[in-house]
Design a protein around this motif. Structure first.
Motif, PDB file in Angstrom:
ATOM      1  N   LYS A   4      12.481  14.755  -2.816  1.00  0.00           N
ATOM      2  CA  LYS A   4      13.511  15.652  -2.308  1.00  0.00           C
ATOM      3  C   LYS A   4      14.401  14.847  -1.377  1.00  0.00           C
ATOM      4  O   LYS A   4      14.019  13.810  -0.863  1.00  0.00           O
ATOM      5  N   GLY A   5      15.585  15.318  -1.146  1.00  0.00           N
ATOM      6  CA  GLY A   5      16.491  14.648  -0.216  1.00  0.00           C
ATOM      7  C   GLY A   5      16.001  14.832   1.213  1.00  0.00           C
ATOM      8  O   GLY A   5      15.029  15.515   1.494  1.00  0.00           O
ATOM      9  N   ILE A   6      16.683  14.189   2.121  1.00  0.00           N
ATOM     10  CA  ILE A   6      16.339  14.325   3.530  1.00  0.00           C
ATOM     11  C   ILE A   6      16.646  15.761   3.943  1.00  0.00           C
ATOM     12  O   ILE A   6      17.753  16.250   3.784  1.00  0.00           O
ATOM     13  N   GLY A   7      15.637  16.358   4.534  1.00  0.00           N
ATOM     14  CA  GLY A   7      15.806  17.743   4.964  1.00  0.00           C
ATOM     15  C   GLY A   7      16.547  17.830   6.284  1.00  0.00           C
ATOM     16  O   GLY A   7      16.644  16.869   7.047  1.00  0.00           O
ATOM     17  N   LEU A   8      17.072  18.996   6.532  1.00  0.00           N
ATOM     18  CA  LEU A   8      17.814  19.231   7.764  1.00  0.00           C
ATOM     19  C   LEU A   8      16.909  19.094   8.977  1.00  0.00           C
ATOM     20  O   LEU A   8      17.314  18.527  10.002  1.00  0.00           O
ATOM     21  N   ARG A   9      15.687  19.552   8.862  1.00  0.00           N
ATOM     22  CA  ARG A   9      14.740  19.473   9.980  1.00  0.00           C
ATOM     23  C   ARG A   9      14.436  18.007  10.317  1.00  0.00           C
ATOM     24  O   ARG A   9      14.392  17.628  11.484  1.00  0.00           O
ATOM     25  N   PHE A  10      14.206  17.183   9.304  1.00  0.00           N
ATOM     26  CA  PHE A  10      13.946  15.760   9.518  1.00  0.00           C
ATOM     27  C   PHE A  10      15.157  15.087  10.159  1.00  0.00           C
ATOM     28  O   PHE A  10      15.020  14.285  11.091  1.00  0.00           O
ATOM     29  N   LEU A  11      16.341  15.403   9.667  1.00  0.00           N
ATOM     30  CA  LEU A  11      17.561  14.819  10.209  1.00  0.00           C
ATOM     31  C   LEU A  11      17.744  15.181  11.677  1.00  0.00           C
ATOM     32  O   LEU A  11      18.037  14.319  12.510  1.00  0.00           O
ATOM     33  N   LEU A  12      17.538  16.447  12.020  1.00  0.00           N
ATOM     34  CA  LEU A  12      17.675  16.873  13.416  1.00  0.00           C
ATOM     35  C   LEU A  12      16.627  16.222  14.307  1.00  0.00           C
ATOM     36  O   LEU A  12      16.924  15.827  15.441  1.00  0.00           O
ATOM     37  N   SER A  13      15.414  16.090  13.800  1.00  0.00           N
ATOM     38  CA  SER A  13      14.378  15.452  14.625  1.00  0.00           C
ATOM     39  C   SER A  13      14.696  13.975  14.850  1.00  0.00           C
ATOM     40  O   SER A  13      14.482  13.451  15.943  1.00  0.00           O
ATOM     41  N   MET A  14      15.209  13.286  13.853  1.00  0.00           N
ATOM     42  CA  MET A  14      15.577  11.884  14.031  1.00  0.00           C
ATOM     43  C   MET A  14      16.752  11.739  15.001  1.00  0.00           C
ATOM     44  O   MET A  14      16.780  10.839  15.835  1.00  0.00           O
ATOM     45  N   LEU A  15      17.722  12.642  14.905  1.00  0.00           N
ATOM     46  CA  LEU A  15      18.843  12.610  15.846  1.00  0.00           C
ATOM     47  C   LEU A  15      18.354  12.856  17.272  1.00  0.00           C
ATOM     48  O   LEU A  15      18.838  12.221  18.219  1.00  0.00           O
ATOM     49  N   MET A  16      17.387  13.748  17.430  1.00  0.00           N
ATOM     50  CA  MET A  16      16.841  14.030  18.749  1.00  0.00           C
ATOM     51  C   MET A  16      16.077  12.813  19.282  1.00  0.00           C
ATOM     52  O   MET A  16      16.198  12.462  20.458  1.00  0.00           O
ATOM     53  N   VAL A  17      15.334  12.141  18.431  1.00  0.00           N
ATOM     54  CA  VAL A  17      14.606  10.940  18.848  1.00  0.00           C
ATOM     55  C   VAL A  17      15.595   9.855  19.275  1.00  0.00           C
ATOM     56  O   VAL A  17      15.415   9.212  20.323  1.00  0.00           O
ATOM     57  N   PHE A  18      16.627   9.629  18.495  1.00  0.00           N
ATOM     58  CA  PHE A  18      17.638   8.637  18.861  1.00  0.00           C
ATOM     59  C   PHE A  18      18.365   9.034  20.152  1.00  0.00           C
ATOM     60  O   PHE A  18      18.670   8.187  20.987  1.00  0.00           O
ATOM     61  N   GLY A  19      18.651  10.309  20.312  1.00  0.00           N
ATOM     62  CA  GLY A  19      19.316  10.776  21.524  1.00  0.00           C
ATOM     63  C   GLY A  19      18.466  10.556  22.763  1.00  0.00           C
ATOM     64  O   GLY A  19      18.950  10.079  23.791  1.00  0.00           O
ATOM     65  N   ILE A  20      17.186  10.876  22.671  1.00  0.00           N
ATOM     66  CA  ILE A  20      16.287  10.681  23.813  1.00  0.00           C
ATOM     67  C   ILE A  20      16.128   9.186  24.100  1.00  0.00           C
ATOM     68  O   ILE A  20      16.147   8.766  25.264  1.00  0.00           O
ATOM     69  N   GLY A  21      15.985   8.388  23.054  1.00  0.00           N
ATOM     70  CA  GLY A  21      15.887   6.939  23.256  1.00  0.00           C
ATOM     71  C   GLY A  21      17.126   6.375  23.907  1.00  0.00           C
ATOM     72  O   GLY A  21      17.046   5.546  24.825  1.00  0.00           O
ATOM     73  N   TRP A  22      18.280   6.844  23.490  1.00  0.00           N
ATOM     74  CA  TRP A  22      19.541   6.378  24.074  1.00  0.00           C
ATOM     75  C   TRP A  22      19.639   6.798  25.532  1.00  0.00           C
ATOM     76  O   TRP A  22      20.061   6.026  26.388  1.00  0.00           O
ATOM     77  N   MET A  23      19.227   8.049  25.824  1.00  0.00           N
ATOM     78  CA  MET A  23      19.282   8.537  27.205  1.00  0.00           C
ATOM     79  C   MET A  23      18.337   7.755  28.114  1.00  0.00           C
ATOM     80  O   MET A  23      18.616   7.577  29.295  1.00  0.00           O
ATOM     81  N   LEU A  24      17.234   7.288  27.569  1.00  0.00           N
ATOM     82  CA  LEU A  24      16.297   6.513  28.376  1.00  0.00           C
ATOM     83  C   LEU A  24      16.751   5.069  28.552  1.00  0.00           C
ATOM     84  O   LEU A  24      16.541   4.468  29.609  1.00  0.00           O
ATOM     85  N   LEU A  25      17.383   4.490  27.544  1.00  0.00           N
ATOM     86  CA  LEU A  25      17.769   3.087  27.610  1.00  0.00           C
ATOM     87  C   LEU A  25      19.140   2.854  28.235  1.00  0.00           C
ATOM     88  O   LEU A  25      19.396   1.783  28.764  1.00  0.00           O
ATOM     89  N   PHE A  26      20.032   3.834  28.187  1.00  0.00           N
ATOM     90  CA  PHE A  26      21.382   3.638  28.702  1.00  0.00           C
ATOM     91  C   PHE A  26      21.405   3.284  30.185  1.00  0.00           C
ATOM     92  O   PHE A  26      22.095   2.333  30.571  1.00  0.00           O
ATOM     93  N   PRO A  27      20.682   3.997  31.050  1.00  0.00           N
ATOM     94  CA  PRO A  27      20.723   3.613  32.475  1.00  0.00           C
ATOM     95  C   PRO A  27      20.215   2.198  32.718  1.00  0.00           C
ATOM     96  O   PRO A  27      20.769   1.468  33.544  1.00  0.00           O
TER      97      PRO A  27
END
Length: 97
Positions: free
Chosen positions: A19-42
């Motif tokens: 199956k293609g990438i699901g919306l739930r998987f995509l949102l969870s990956m975006l959230m992981v990248f967002g949290i990682g970015w928020m932790l590493l940016f400072p």
């Protein structure tokens, strides 16, 4: 054609369709990248700030050392001029009665 159809039916159950990438998987990956970015940016921002400040401090320190050396050279010249002036004054004072 019957053999071909039978073969496809037998292998059809073994083939897993993806199956293609699901919306739930995509949102969870975006959230992981967002949290990682928020932790590493400072951390990245602070490291860059410290780097540029240390460069400025090194430049100012170099200029300060240069000015100190120039000050010593000027003081020596002034002392030499004072000494020369005092010697010449005493020589001229002795010649004039």
């Amino acid at each position: 054609m019957d053999a071909k159809a039978n073969l496809l039916e037998e292998t059809g159950s073994a083939i897993v369709t993806r199956k293609g990438i699901g919306l739930r998987f995509l949102l969870s990956m975006l959230m992981v990248f967002g949290i990682g970015w928020m932790l590493l940016f400072p951390k990245i921002y602070l490291q860059n700030s410290i780097y540029y400040k240390s460069r400025d401090i090194a430049t100012l320190q170099r200029e300060y050392e240069t000015l100190k050396e120039e000050n010593l050279v000027i003081k020596r010249r002034v002392e030499a001029m004072k000494f020369k002036n005092q010697v010449l004054d005493t020589l001229f004072a002795e010649e004039q009665p």
